[in-house]
Design an enzyme around this catalytic site. Sequence first.
Site, PDB file in Angstrom:
ATOM      1  N   LYS A  54       0.930  -1.218  -0.105  1.00 23.89           N
ATOM      2  CA  LYS A  54      -0.069   0.172  -0.054  1.00 23.89           C
ATOM      3  C   LYS A  54       0.862   1.235   0.123  1.00 23.89           C
ATOM      4  CE  LYS A  54      -3.704  -2.178   2.856  1.00 23.89           C
ATOM      5  NZ  LYS A  54      -4.803  -2.097   1.934  1.00 23.89           N
ATOM      6  N   ARG A  64      -9.450 -12.675   2.791  1.00 24.34           N
ATOM      7  CA  ARG A  64     -10.117 -14.063   2.327  1.00 24.34           C
ATOM      8  C   ARG A  64      -9.098 -15.119   2.764  1.00 24.34           C
ATOM      9  NH1 ARG A  64     -10.810 -11.769  -3.660  1.00 24.34           N
ATOM     10  NH2 ARG A  64     -10.934 -10.048  -2.424  1.00 24.34           N
TER      11      ARG A  64
END
Length: 507
Positions: free
Chosen positions: A283, A343
């Site tokens: 990021k 996930r």
Amino acid sequence: MSFTSLLSTKIVRAASIADAAFDAVVLVGSQESVTQFGAIKQVSAIAPVVDKFLKLHNGAFHSTSLVQVDSSVVPSGRLILAGTGHVSRDYDDVRRYQAAARKGIELALSAGVKSPLLVTLPNSRFPNAELVAALGALTPVYTPLNVREEENKQKLHQLGLLAVGESDTSSQLEKLVAAYDASFTVCRDVGETGPERMAPPRVAEYVQGAFANGNIKVTVVDDQSVILKDFPLMAAVNRAANAVKEHQARLIRLEYVGEGETQDTFFVVGKGVTIDTGGCDLKTGGHMFGMCRDKYGSAVVGAVGYMCMVRNSIGSRAYTCDEVITSRSGKRIHIYNTDAEGRLTMLDPLTLAKEEALKAKNPHLFTVATLTGHEVLSYGYYAAIMDNGPAKASGWARKVQEVGDEFGQPIEISRLHPEDFAFHLAECEQADLRQGNTKPSVATLRGHQTPAAFLQMASRIDEHGTDSSHPLKYTHIDMGGCEGDHPSVSFPNPLVTLVAGLVLPHV
């Protein structure tokens, strides 16, 4: 850690606005509620004061005001009018009471009040307004964990609650508020506190302490070889962080068994990424700020289920795109984007929960996560709920959506379609499924729906649909940013909705 130590302040039930134990009355209501004063004996004494002030300030119930009142009516001489604004329009909802009470207590704190008495004028359209207002009032009273540990202070001496409504929540108001407040503290402590103080091992220590004297059994998997063997994808996400002992992964299991014969069994798996750097898909541009809240899914789970605590770090041992990792279910997963780690973190514990659910009575599986930016773009500050076939057949999403509206935590319903499942089929023979694509969710069509399909396929829950011999209900909840903006104090969402939805008999 005692129950009372988790309360933002002492919560007491009051009998009258004339109680000298309180140094201000915070009155939450709407313009429409002015006519109620004469009919509610507990507050009728302040009706003339309010009427007089309304002549001076006609918009008083659309703002927050400190009003001087005779000490023979309110011993402290202080009345705070916390107006909700309009509550009768089609699109107005019960959260106006939450916001009004929060602003009322903020004004009380700035005025030096230490023992406010909260009174919420009832509204037949919103039977839970008193509870919702009380939870809003406690939001600015929360003191961050690090401040409490270093200074051992609270902002208020007590919060009084004067129940004037006739709903079920009114009759047990202080007990419900205290229970929710303690759970909110656990959520905020885990969800908001920084990545070092709430690194996975310290989250486990905190949770064990929080539930040490209660009726919830806490079990922690801390052996990294066991995590590698039984939860390989969770281990992969934490691989770079494992070199630092203080950052090693933890799987925290919380189990509550109620009294009497079990009628329903709920398995809730929460994402608990203590800091999300994005991994090798780093990021950049300031997008890492606030990622300590990427563990908020696990924070909300902190009642029953699995808290999957990892740290998505970058380093020489970091997992990368192009890896193919065999999951607990035996499905081979092709990694495309290391910033889609949520996930993966939940997948193997979800598979374990599915294995347990097959032996349980009327099971329902859940995943809860601050998973995608796409969900935020789609729904703003509302969580999204997605049912599989058996859960949809039970009507669960619709019912819990109604509960969310009642309790001030609205939740949106998203649906899954065939293309969501097709999207995750592997593109090469090395793997059975692909984790996602190389784009961020905000640049991906149906970017918050497809992860729900992936979790079903990779855990093999999809093999237990309505057409199977053993259907399993499964619901995925993408919280997005529904807890609020970092670094402001969060409002644990959809905790109230889930608790009310799982417990209330009509759901």
